[in-house]
Design an enzyme around this catalytic site. Structure first.
Site, PDB file in Angstrom:
ATOM      1  N   SER A  96      41.984  13.677  81.308  1.00  0.00           N
ATOM      2  CA  SER A  96      43.353  13.612  81.830  1.00  0.00           C
ATOM      3  C   SER A  96      43.440  14.156  83.246  1.00  0.00           C
ATOM      4  O   SER A  96      44.116  13.585  84.101  1.00  0.00           O
ATOM      5  CB  SER A  96      44.325  14.359  80.914  1.00  0.00           C
ATOM      6  OG  SER A  96      44.487  13.658  79.696  1.00  0.00           O
TER       7      SER A  96
ATOM      8  N   HIS B 115      50.443  19.687  79.640  1.00  0.00           N
ATOM      9  CA  HIS B 115      50.271  18.534  80.542  1.00  0.00           C
ATOM     10  C   HIS B 115      51.384  18.493  81.582  1.00  0.00           C
ATOM     11  O   HIS B 115      51.125  18.273  82.770  1.00  0.00           O
ATOM     12  CB  HIS B 115      50.260  17.228  79.734  1.00  0.00           C
ATOM     13  CG  HIS B 115      48.930  16.848  79.196  1.00  0.00           C
ATOM     14  ND1 HIS B 115      48.294  15.694  79.569  1.00  0.00           N
ATOM     15  CD2 HIS B 115      48.106  17.453  78.308  1.00  0.00           C
ATOM     16  CE1 HIS B 115      47.132  15.607  78.938  1.00  0.00           C
ATOM     17  NE2 HIS B 115      47.005  16.661  78.156  1.00  0.00           N
TER      18      HIS B 115
END
Length: 168
Positions: free
Chosen positions: A16, A50
């Protein structure tokens, strides 16, 4: 067709972060297309981490199923980051909805995008054969999905231990 970039790797491999950096390398404000539906505290904590890491520089679109539609609706702005195809596929399988037609719809959408798309996915086929039918079906479906997206992608990066290795 805009640039299509697939970033794959194992769980917690750093894919990610690599994908976020790649999406930010393009002009314009990046769009984060989130496929997860945080049903429990652990998943909510992951989503929050995130969001904190990305900061305010991103536009966020939450779309657990209609990924092609989300891509079409956000095309023409900055790069889009889809995180992730693994959760997207699991959403269909857990809801017992057919995923195969959705993959074809996604592939067609990717081919018509003008702005870059960075897609994150897990490589799930590098371990033991799962003992139950659902897990085996998921592993097989994920492998098929990854191969099809990699075929239309102009760039494929494998992330291991946080280190990107471009394989296409």
């Amino acid at each position: 067709m805009g640039e299509i970039i697939l970033v794959t790797g194992g769980a917690r491999s750093g894919k990610s972060v690599v994908a976020e950096e790649r999406a930010k390398s393009f002009a314009g404000r990046p769009v984060y297309i989130a496929t997860s539906e945080p049903y429990d505290d652990e998943m909510r904590d992951r989503v929050a981490a995130h969001i904190d890491r990305r900061g305010d520089d991103w536009e966020t679109v939450e779309e657990p199923l209609a990924l092609a539609k989300a891509l079409d609706e956000t095309d023409g702005a900055g790069a889009r980051l889809v995180d992730c195809l693994t959760i997207w596929l699991a959403n269909f399988m857990l809801a017992e909805k057919p995923w195969e037609p959705e993959v074809e719809t996604l592939l067609e959408a990717l081919k018509r995008q003008k702005s870059p798309v960075v897609l994150v996915t897990n490589e799930v086929g590098m371990s033991i054969v799962p003992e139950n039918a659902l897990a085996r079906a998921f592993r097989d479906a994920q492998g098929s999905l990854n191969q099809k997206v990699a075929e239309v992608a102009g760039e494929v990066t494998l992330v291991v231990c946080g280190q990107p290795l471009r394989i296409k």
